[in-house]
Design a protein around this motif. Structure first.
Motif, mmCIF file in Angstrom:
data_model
loop_
_atom_site.group_PDB
_atom_site.id
_atom_site.type_symbol
_atom_site.label_atom_id
_atom_site.label_comp_id
_atom_site.label_asym_id
_atom_site.label_seq_id
_atom_site.Cartn_x
_atom_site.Cartn_y
_atom_site.Cartn_z
ATOM 1 N N GLU A 5 69.018 57.800 -0.075
ATOM 2 C CA GLU A 5 69.965 56.787 -0.558
ATOM 3 C C GLU A 5 71.388 57.307 -0.685
ATOM 4 O O GLU A 5 72.310 56.525 -0.881
ATOM 5 N N GLU A 16 60.787 61.402 -3.658
ATOM 6 C CA GLU A 16 61.250 60.510 -4.715
ATOM 7 C C GLU A 16 61.475 61.287 -6.010
ATOM 8 O O GLU A 16 60.761 62.240 -6.309
ATOM 9 N N ARG A 18 61.834 60.349 -10.116
ATOM 10 C CA ARG A 18 61.747 59.328 -11.167
ATOM 11 C C ARG A 18 62.528 59.813 -12.379
ATOM 12 O O ARG A 18 62.249 60.869 -12.920
ATOM 13 N N THR A 19 63.500 59.027 -12.820
ATOM 14 C CA THR A 19 64.334 59.439 -13.952
ATOM 15 C C THR A 19 63.703 58.987 -15.263
ATOM 16 O O THR A 19 62.746 58.214 -15.288
ATOM 17 N N SER A 21 64.693 56.908 -17.290
ATOM 18 C CA SER A 21 64.787 55.456 -17.484
ATOM 19 C C SER A 21 63.743 54.704 -16.663
ATOM 20 O O SER A 21 63.601 53.484 -16.803
ATOM 21 N N ASP A 23 63.755 54.614 -13.299
ATOM 22 C CA ASP A 23 64.276 54.358 -11.954
ATOM 23 C C ASP A 23 63.707 55.380 -10.972
ATOM 24 O O ASP A 23 63.490 56.541 -11.324
ATOM 25 N N VAL A 24 63.467 54.944 -9.744
ATOM 26 C CA VAL A 24 62.965 55.830 -8.701
ATOM 27 C C VAL A 24 64.010 55.919 -7.585
ATOM 28 O O VAL A 24 64.487 54.890 -7.092
ATOM 29 N N HIS A 25 64.376 57.142 -7.238
ATOM 30 C CA HIS A 25 65.376 57.378 -6.192
ATOM 31 C C HIS A 25 64.742 58.172 -5.054
ATOM 32 O O HIS A 25 63.845 58.980 -5.287
#
Ligand SMILES: [Zn+2]
Ligand SMILES: [Zn+2]
Length: 85
Positions: A5, A16, A18-19, A21, A23-25
């Motif tokens: 991204e 990936e 995962r934070t 919060s 969210d997955v990036h």
């Protein structure tokens, strides 16, 4: 295959993150992950890639920077004890 991204690279070893919060990036490299997610030192503005120092919810790259900005950081040291000979 997944696309980073940050840079748009479509790479078979993309991963990936995962934070806290939830969210997955998706990134193709740790460099891109750090670019997007790493906190920035309040004092010297470097990206904090290692453990860094969190004082009162503020992030610093090292004890020196924490001491320079945050009064709570006055006690923080990067090392304890005498310097080895
Ligand atoms: Zn990338
Ligand atoms: Zn710093």
């Amino acid at each position: 295959m997944a696309t980073c991204e940050v840079c748009g690279n479509d790479y078979w070893m993309a991963f990936e993150v995962r934070t806290v919060s939830g969210d997955v990036h998706t990134f193709d490299s740790f460099e891109c992950a750090a670019h997007k997610l790493a906190p920035i030192c309040e004092h010297c503005q470097v990206k904090i890639i290692g453990h860094g120092v969190e004082v009162g919810g503020r992030f610093f790259c090292c004890a020196h920077c924490a001491r320079a900005v945050e009064s709570l950081g006055a006690e923080i040291r990067d090392a304890v004890g005498a310097r080895p000979a």
